[in-house]
Each structure stands twice: as structure tokens, then as C-alpha cells.
Enzyme design. Structure first.
Site, PDB file in Angstrom:
ATOM      1  CB  VAL A 118      -0.663   0.404   1.499  1.00  0.00           C
ATOM      2  CG1 VAL A 118      -2.222  -0.860   1.194  1.00  0.00           C
ATOM      3  CG2 VAL A 118       0.130   0.263   2.071  1.00  0.00           C
ATOM      4  CG  HIS A 119       2.016   3.288  -3.414  1.00  0.00           C
ATOM      5  ND1 HIS A 119       1.597   1.608  -3.188  1.00  0.00           N
ATOM      6  CD2 HIS A 119       1.629   3.791  -4.278  1.00  0.00           C
ATOM      7  CE1 HIS A 119       1.513   1.795  -4.651  1.00  0.00           C
ATOM      8  NE2 HIS A 119       0.886   2.778  -5.051  1.00  0.00           N
ATOM      9  CG  LEU A 120      -1.253   9.507   1.135  1.00  0.00           C
ATOM     10  CD1 LEU A 120      -2.682   8.671   0.405  1.00  0.00           C
ATOM     11  CD2 LEU A 120      -0.778  10.226   1.329  1.00  0.00           C
TER      12      LEU A 120
END
Length: 167
Positions: A118-120
Site C-alpha cells: 500500500v502507498h499514498l
């Protein structure tokens, strides 16, 4: 028919596909500028998107390999959010955007290019940054090189950190 030549794009087309996880592997290499890592926090880090939607497009990812947002620890979540604040301040200082798109793509159907970590995303936006090119020719014009943007954003992060430390 008119042609738009973008010979610099061939390097991306011909580049071998990366087999590992960039969010796990790149921080371990200690080649931050080459790998476009702008800043390292305790539990997460900021990395520029090698295929940016706009100049200054960055991603914030935890060091730990985790594919589900709900499985992030409190420490990882807090670090990601603090780094997003730092990055927004730095982007405002360096590039003066009119706004931002921030998002998390969870799953391939939602647009995740890297599903397992996951990453923003933070994408700076400017009034008028959408023009005829994407509509007419399915082409996005990026007016600044990754190297130039890296240097500019790295300095802006240092400036924000120095301002925060002087408080």
C-alpha cells in the site's frame, strides 16, 4: 494528422520490468537520488513517481511490505500522515500548486499499479493544468524532468524541516 514526438519516452517503453517490490527494495539500496527517494521517516518514506501524472507526483509508503491498508500499524499510519503534511508543505514551497489530489488505490480494479504494498499518492494540481493534449491526443505534457523536480523537492523538504525545528 499531426505527430507529437516524445523520444525520451522510449527509455520507459524499453526498460525491463522490475520483478521485486520497489517499496521494499529501493530503500534498502541506499541510492536515494537514483531511486527518487526524497525523505525517510521512521516507519515510511517519500518516493517520487517515476511515471508522474504531474510534476511533483510522489508516493508515501511504509517500509514494511503490507498489501492491505487496514493492516497498517498505528505507527505506520501516523508516519504516513505526518509525511503527507511535510510533503504538502514542501510542494507548496517548491512548486506553488493550486491544489492536490491525494489517494490510495487498493486493488487492481481501483488502479493500483503495485497491489501488494500500500502507498499514498500526492499529486499537485494547478489551475489550467488540464489542456487539449490529453483530450485530443491521449498525451500528457510533463514540463519538468524528474531530476530537476527531485532536487527542487529535496531542498523544499529540508526547508520545511528547518522551519519546524526553529519553532
Amino acid at each position: 494528422m499531426k505527430l507529437l514526438w516524445a523520444p525520451w519516452r522510449i527509455q520507459y517503453i524499453r526498460a525491463p520490468k522490475y520483478n521485486g517490490c520497489i517499496f521494499c527494495d529501493f530503500p534498502k539500496e541506499n541510492r536515494d537520488k537514483e531511486r527518487l527517494i526524497l525523505y525517510r521517516g521512521k516507519h515510511a518514506f517519500i518516493i517520487m513517481n517515476n511515471y508522474p501524472y504531474n510534476p511533483g507526483h510522489v508516493m508515501i509508503a511504509p517500509y514494511r511490505h503490507v498489501g492491505k491498508w487496514e493492516e497498517l500499524s498505528d505507527e505506520e499510519l501516523l508516519d504516513i500522515m505526518k509525511l503527507s503534511q511535510l510533503m504538502i508543505k514542501a510542494l507548496k514551497n517548491a512548486m506553488n500548486p493550486d491544489g492536490f489530489n491525494m489517494g490510495i488505490n487498493i486493488g487492481r480494479v481501483a488502479g493500483a499499479g503495485i497491489e501488494d504494498h500500500v502507498h499514498l499518492h500526492i499529486v499537485p494540481r494547478w489551475n489550467g493544468d488540464t489542456n487539449f493534449m490529453p483530450v485530443v491526443d491521449d498525451t500528457k505534457v510533463i514540463p519538468e524532468s524528474l531530476d530537476e523536480a527531485y532536487d527542487e523537492l529535496k531542498k523544499a523538504i529540508e526547508k520545511v524541516l528547518n522551519e519546524n525545528n526553529s519553532d
